[in-house]
Design a protein around this motif. Sequence first.
Motif, mmCIF file in Angstrom:
data_model
loop_
_atom_site.group_PDB
_atom_site.id
_atom_site.type_symbol
_atom_site.label_atom_id
_atom_site.label_comp_id
_atom_site.label_asym_id
_atom_site.label_seq_id
_atom_site.Cartn_x
_atom_site.Cartn_y
_atom_site.Cartn_z
ATOM 1 N N ALA A 102 50.654 -30.634 -31.995
ATOM 2 C CA ALA A 102 51.137 -29.496 -31.152
ATOM 3 C C ALA A 102 50.646 -28.305 -31.093
ATOM 4 N N VAL A 103 49.499 -28.093 -31.902
ATOM 5 C CA VAL A 103 48.451 -27.461 -32.406
ATOM 6 C C VAL A 103 47.510 -26.996 -31.536
ATOM 7 N N PHE A 104 47.382 -25.491 -30.988
ATOM 8 C CA PHE A 104 46.868 -25.609 -29.670
ATOM 9 C C PHE A 104 45.584 -24.407 -30.136
ATOM 10 N N ASP A 105 43.937 -24.322 -30.271
ATOM 11 C CA ASP A 105 43.265 -23.592 -30.782
ATOM 12 C C ASP A 105 42.075 -23.252 -29.734
ATOM 13 N N MET A 106 41.384 -21.312 -30.629
ATOM 14 C CA MET A 106 40.279 -21.369 -29.765
ATOM 15 C C MET A 106 39.665 -20.161 -30.343
ATOM 16 N N ALA A 107 38.588 -19.903 -30.138
ATOM 17 C CA ALA A 107 38.181 -19.357 -31.001
ATOM 18 C C ALA A 107 37.466 -18.625 -30.173
ATOM 19 N N ASN A 108 37.350 -17.086 -31.264
ATOM 20 C CA ASN A 108 36.705 -15.489 -30.200
ATOM 21 C C ASN A 108 37.948 -15.500 -28.701
ATOM 22 N N PRO A 109 39.539 -15.255 -29.451
ATOM 23 C CA PRO A 109 40.056 -15.238 -28.675
ATOM 24 C C PRO A 109 40.150 -14.218 -27.432
ATOM 25 N N PRO A 110 40.445 -13.318 -26.632
ATOM 26 C CA PRO A 110 40.444 -12.597 -25.232
ATOM 27 C C PRO A 110 41.012 -11.331 -26.876
ATOM 28 N N LYS A 111 40.653 -10.331 -26.780
ATOM 29 C CA LYS A 111 41.955 -9.085 -27.404
ATOM 30 C C LYS A 111 42.839 -8.622 -26.394
ATOM 31 N N GLY A 112 43.766 -7.845 -27.236
ATOM 32 C CA GLY A 112 44.629 -7.042 -25.755
ATOM 33 C C GLY A 112 45.454 -8.193 -26.091
ATOM 34 N N ASP A 144 38.910 -9.408 -18.152
ATOM 35 C CA ASP A 144 37.301 -9.223 -18.024
ATOM 36 C C ASP A 144 36.945 -10.626 -16.891
ATOM 37 N N CYS A 145 37.070 -11.820 -17.548
ATOM 38 C CA CYS A 145 36.361 -12.277 -16.328
ATOM 39 C C CYS A 145 37.461 -12.679 -15.026
ATOM 40 N N LYS A 146 38.628 -13.267 -15.409
ATOM 41 C CA LYS A 146 39.251 -13.321 -14.217
ATOM 42 C C LYS A 146 39.535 -13.805 -13.676
ATOM 43 N N GLU A 147 39.684 -15.210 -14.866
ATOM 44 C CA GLU A 147 39.540 -16.362 -14.837
ATOM 45 C C GLU A 147 40.872 -17.251 -16.570
ATOM 46 N N TRP A 148 41.012 -18.582 -16.737
ATOM 47 C CA TRP A 148 41.851 -18.861 -17.111
ATOM 48 C C TRP A 148 40.784 -19.541 -17.854
ATOM 49 N N ILE A 149 41.727 -19.767 -19.705
ATOM 50 C CA ILE A 149 40.217 -20.217 -19.740
ATOM 51 C C ILE A 149 41.201 -21.222 -21.181
ATOM 52 N N GLY A 150 40.576 -22.221 -20.862
ATOM 53 C CA GLY A 150 41.659 -23.696 -22.370
ATOM 54 C C GLY A 150 41.180 -23.818 -23.218
#
Length: 247
Positions: free
Chosen positions: A197-207, A184-190
Amino acid sequence: MGSNYGYCLVCFLVILPAICYSQDFTYSRATYYGSPDCLGTPTGACGFGEYGRKVNDANVAGVSRLYKNGTGCGACYQVRCKAPQLCSDDGVNVVVTDYGEGDNTDFILSTSAYARLARPNMALELFAYGVVNVEYRRISCQYAGYNIMFKIHEHSRFPDYLAIVILYQGGQNDIVDVEIWQEDCKEWIGMRRAYGAVFDMANPPKGYLTMRFQVSGSAGLKWVQATNAIPGDWRAGVAYDSAIQLT
């Protein structure tokens, strides 16, 4: 430490072939941690879980400075000890799955890996040393039949919190960054390196999630993209095939 080394004599040891040696050996020291089943540990600092216990036929190691704040997780090394009367010529090829500090050591080997350092029928004598002088070099990781896998970490909570760990990274490559495409934002989110070796993200994109990860290797830095690598209904504990492999 090392009180259970006798069990290792019944372990079946198979080492993945090492190819593409590219560096001179570095001299250091190595020890081992006791394990009644000769396997690695599922609670290693890299966050690999059961993969870290059994990968490479459990020939794994905890490292100190080679850990590199988690970037060194998944790297492969040839390690051979320096007591000619006890040590095999080829030593053992190990995968880094943990962080650990010993007595001025760079490697704390699984019990099976430490036994593999020895000549035939000399493992008990080598275990008696506790700490041995070694030489090591970085080698290419080889996982025949396996692509890179994105494993959803068990601490993930669908759909609000996503944590991943990348498994079966081939070649002599370090994964330094991971990003998710936000359509929806047309951008990469880090993603954040949570630990190891664990990478995480709160509220990741849907789909479906398209991932890319930045690799540091012999060719310098490059981005590798895996389109629709993780389904929209992802589940904790499941590993998804990226259909790609590093060389």
